[in-house]
Design an enzyme around this catalytic site. Structure first.
Site, short mmCIF file in Angstrom:
data_model
loop_
_atom_site.label_atom_id
_atom_site.label_comp_id
_atom_site.label_asym_id
_atom_site.label_seq_id
_atom_site.Cartn_x
_atom_site.Cartn_y
_atom_site.Cartn_z
CB SER A 44 -0.89 0.03 1.24
OG SER A 44 -1.59 -1.18 1.37
N1 SAH Z 1 0.14 -5.12 4.26
C1 SAH Z 1 0.71 -5.59 3.03
C2 SAH Z 1 -0.22 -5.32 1.87
C3 SAH Z 1 -0.37 -6.53 1.01
S1 SAH Z 1 -1.65 -6.47 -0.17
C4 SAH Z 1 2.10 -5.05 2.83
O1 SAH Z 1 2.56 -4.20 3.61
O2 SAH Z 1 2.76 -5.46 1.87
C5 SAH Z 1 -2.91 -7.40 0.63
C6 SAH Z 1 -2.63 -8.84 0.91
O3 SAH Z 1 -3.82 -9.41 1.40
C7 SAH Z 1 -2.24 -9.69 -0.31
O4 SAH Z 1 -0.99 -10.23 -0.10
C8 SAH Z 1 -3.33 -10.76 -0.37
O5 SAH Z 1 -2.84 -12.03 -0.76
C9 SAH Z 1 -3.79 -10.79 1.08
N2 SAH Z 1 -5.11 -11.38 1.30
C10 SAH Z 1 -6.25 -11.27 0.57
N3 SAH Z 1 -7.23 -12.00 1.14
C11 SAH Z 1 -6.70 -12.57 2.25
C12 SAH Z 1 -7.20 -13.45 3.26
N4 SAH Z 1 -8.46 -13.92 3.24
N5 SAH Z 1 -6.38 -13.84 4.24
C13 SAH Z 1 -5.09 -13.41 4.29
N6 SAH Z 1 -4.56 -12.59 3.38
C14 SAH Z 1 -5.35 -12.17 2.37
#
Ligand code: SAH
Length: 267
Positions: free
Chosen positions: A114
């Site tokens: 993000s």
């Molecule tokens: N906080 C992260 C942002 C990653 S993007 C960072 O700092 O990099 C959001 C993430 O949510 C993705 O990796 C995606 O695979 C994950 N995601 C989506 N649905 C999910 C779920 N049900 N459980 C766990 N992770 C999930």
């Protein structure tokens, strides 16, 4: 799945007057702590990513923090944490020069890290003006592990869950040398939350669905706060804040955001 999934806006509206299911009066104390450390995470480690960054990352991060403050982030603990975590170590080498721009960046498997101002805004909302550190925090969507590292500064324990094995492993690799003993990386479906760590002082999601999964509401401590993107009836994503109080749940729908979708199951 057997648990109930509230659908926006019905469930959220109905939450306003409903009693929380979890045990009452377990709001974790928010102890006042000494000033947070300012040592940049990862500095001096021999194995971290993007070691040879051809810029003074401390100064670049200080500029990023200045912009965050100019953009309205006021919580000094959030600004301090954003200034401490070396974001460039969480992105691909080819993207290092963009690491401190206010932009989301690809982290593989179709997912993104993000924008700094969204991370800071959500954590500021999560802290809700607390004077000390939060207690246990659950992050849904570890991705590359960047936000988990930021959260490690503002919470006593961070439980971060990721549904994609490849990213869970990448985050583990990224975070290894930072030695953040209060960050617990979990591989699983975050839509189920993580009951073993509950109740949480705060829950933050980095992926947005059409509703707030019931386990998140159940696993939030009374007195706790949840911040997540969610698709509104108008079809766009907005940030949603849910407070769990002894009287019931209170929710606010805030500004529009663009997060990757919340998906069920693991892969
Ligand atoms: N906080 C992260 C942002 C990653 S993007 C960072 O700092 O990099 C959001 C993430 O949510 C993705 O990796 C995606 O695979 C994950 N995601 C989506 N649905 C999910 C779920 N049900 N459980 C766990 N992770 C999930």
């Amino acid at each position: 799945m057997t648990h109930q999934r509230p659908v926006f806006p019905i469930k959220l509206d109905s939450l306003s007057g409903s009693k929380p299911k979890a045990k009452p009066a377990v709001s974790p104390p928010r102890p006042v702590v000494k000033a947070l450390p300012v040592r940049p995470l990862g500095q001096g480690n021999a194995h971290g990513n993007n070691q040879g960054l051809g810029m003074d990352s401390v100064a670049v991060r200080a500029r990023m923090v200045q912009k965050l403050a100019q953009g309205g982030i006021q919580d000094t603990q959030v600004l301090q944490a954003m200034g401490a975590v070396e974001r460039h170590r969480f992105v691909e080498t080819a993207l290092v020069n963009q690491a401190y721009e206010d932009t989301s960046l690809p982290i593989g498997l179709g997912q993104t890290i993000s924008k700094p101002n969204v991370v800071a805004r959500m954590i500021e909302l999560l802290r809700n003006g607390a004077t000390g550190k939060l207690g246990r925090v659950l992050e849904v969507g570890t991705g590359c592990g960047y936000q988990a590292a930021v959260l490690s500064y503002i919470a006593t324990e961070v439980y971060s869950i990721e549904r994609l094995k490849g990213l869970h492993e990448k985050a583990r690799e990224n975070l290894r040398t930072f030695r953040l003993h209060n960050v617990h990386l979990l591989f699983g479906d975050g839509m189920e939350g993580f009951a073993k760590g509950a109740p949480y002082a705060a829950i933050i999601a980095a992926a947005g669905g059409n509703n707030i999964p019931q386990p998140w509401l159940d696993q939030l401590a009374v007195g706790g706060r949840l911040v997540a993107p969610m698709v509104t009836p108008a079809g766009h994503q907005a940030l949603v804040v849910v407070d769990k109080t002894v009287q019931g749940f209170r929710h606010q729908v805030l500004e529009a955001v663009h997060f990757v979708p919340l998906k069920s199951g693991i892969s």
